[in-house]
Design a protein around this motif. Structure first.
Motif, mmCIF file in Angstrom:
data_model
loop_
_atom_site.group_PDB
_atom_site.id
_atom_site.type_symbol
_atom_site.label_atom_id
_atom_site.label_comp_id
_atom_site.label_asym_id
_atom_site.label_seq_id
_atom_site.Cartn_x
_atom_site.Cartn_y
_atom_site.Cartn_z
ATOM 1 N N LEU A 218 4.189 0.530 -2.225
ATOM 2 C CA LEU A 218 5.064 -0.344 -1.450
ATOM 3 C C LEU A 218 6.200 0.523 -0.960
ATOM 4 O O LEU A 218 6.939 1.101 -1.765
ATOM 5 N N ARG A 219 6.329 0.652 0.354
ATOM 6 C CA ARG A 219 7.344 1.551 0.900
ATOM 7 C C ARG A 219 8.125 0.871 2.009
ATOM 8 O O ARG A 219 7.622 -0.018 2.691
ATOM 9 N N PRO A 235 5.953 -8.754 0.361
ATOM 10 C CA PRO A 235 5.853 -7.292 0.395
ATOM 11 C C PRO A 235 5.559 -6.703 1.771
ATOM 12 O O PRO A 235 5.669 -5.491 1.938
ATOM 13 N N ASP A 236 5.171 -7.527 2.722
ATOM 14 C CA ASP A 236 4.888 -6.997 4.049
ATOM 15 C C ASP A 236 5.879 -7.514 5.087
ATOM 16 O O ASP A 236 5.594 -7.555 6.275
ATOM 17 N N GLU A 241 5.908 -1.923 3.883
ATOM 18 C CA GLU A 241 4.516 -1.612 4.160
ATOM 19 C C GLU A 241 3.768 -1.469 2.842
ATOM 20 O O GLU A 241 4.258 -0.816 1.910
ATOM 21 N N VAL A 242 2.618 -2.098 2.749
ATOM 22 C CA VAL A 242 1.758 -1.975 1.572
ATOM 23 C C VAL A 242 0.599 -1.064 1.929
ATOM 24 O O VAL A 242 -0.126 -1.304 2.900
ATOM 25 N N LEU A 249 -0.652 -4.844 -6.454
ATOM 26 C CA LEU A 249 0.754 -5.213 -6.274
ATOM 27 C C LEU A 249 0.948 -6.689 -6.575
ATOM 28 O O LEU A 249 1.905 -7.072 -7.276
ATOM 29 N N ASP A 250 0.073 -7.543 -6.071
ATOM 30 C CA ASP A 250 0.157 -8.982 -6.348
ATOM 31 C C ASP A 250 0.024 -9.254 -7.844
ATOM 32 O O ASP A 250 0.718 -10.121 -8.399
#
Length: 259
Positions: A218-219, A235-236, A241-242, A249-250
């Motif tokens: 995740l950035r 997260p998006d 950005e994933v 991540l979820d």
């Protein structure tokens, strides 16, 4: 990265509280909080102010055991439903808590629910508690949210420490954060050295500051990263950005929510 100084956390409790007051002072206190859907704005403010008073009472009395909420004077909010009374109550509680923390210093032994039995724990916890709930208020009133990079980074670090503590203590959700050969990388694109690598082992997870290829990354901007990691932003969204296995991540976010 190391925790911030005790004095800085004390300053941030006051600063984040003032910013929260600015957000809600003229807002509809009955408005729902989208990131905490069980609360309206008034309930969010009472939660924050009650937490301040509870932590402040623990520090002020040098409590060796947990103090029940109903034993903390004024923790349920002001008697009046007036917005001005709520604002004054919030400011008063933050000021009293910071005064107690400053008088005690960081190393006075007190009860906490966590791994560290020092007043330093409460200064750090209340600074982050206030900042994250300020983000909730900003979402409720449609305002932007930003926070200093070092505070945002330390919010992520503290949350990792809390989740690790919960896993060690047998929390059923945190206990599922295991499984060898998988990893999660958090990478802030606008702050130097703001990276975290979470590695899942058979017995649990570990984390460290590192730049490495991971199962999922995740950035994006540090504030957005902090909000997503605290489940205050998808997260998006917000320039995030994933990369890689989104399901991991979820998996982390679902099992580090603690309700």
């Amino acid at each position: 990265m190391t925790p911030l100084a005790h004095a800085r956390y004390c300053d941030e409790i006051l600063a984040q509280t003032d910013l929260l007051r600015d957000l809600v002072r003229d807002a509809d206190l009955a408005a729902r909080v989208p990131t905490c859907p069980d609360w309206n704005l008034r309930e969010l403010v009472v939660h924050v102010g009650g937490a301040h008073r509870w932590a402040g009472e623990i520090v002020r009395t040098r409590a060796a055991a947990e103090i029940p909420d109903d034993a903390v004077p004024g923790s349920g909010g002001p008697a009046s439903g007036d917005a001005a009374a709520l604002d004054a109550w919030l400011a008063e509680g933050a000021a009293a808590t910071v005064a107690a923390l400053r008088e005690a210093g960081p190393d006075t032994e007190v009860w906490t629910w966590a791994w560290e039995r020092r007043t330093a724990f409460w200064a750090r916890r209340m600074a982050h508690e206030t900042a994250v709930h300020r983000a909730d208020a900003a979402a409720a009133v449609g305002r932007d949210f930003e926070v200093a990079p070092d505070l945002a980074a330390d919010t992520i670090t503290e949350w990792l420490e809390i989740v690790a503590f919960a896993q060690a203590g047998g929390d059923p959700e945190a206990a599922e954060l295991r499984g060898g050969g998988r990893s999660l990388h958090l990478h802030a694109t606008d702050a130097a050295d703001a990276e975290w690598l979470i590695e899942f082992g058979e017995d649990g997870f570990t984390w460290r500051h590192a730049h490495a290829k991971a199962t999922v990354a995740l950035r994006g901007p540090l504030t957005g990263l902090m909000l997503a990691f605290n489940r205050r932003r998808k997260p998006d969204e917000g320039g995030l950005e994933v990369l890689g296995d989104r399901s991991l991540l979820d998996f982390w976010l679902e099992r580090s929510s603690f309700g």
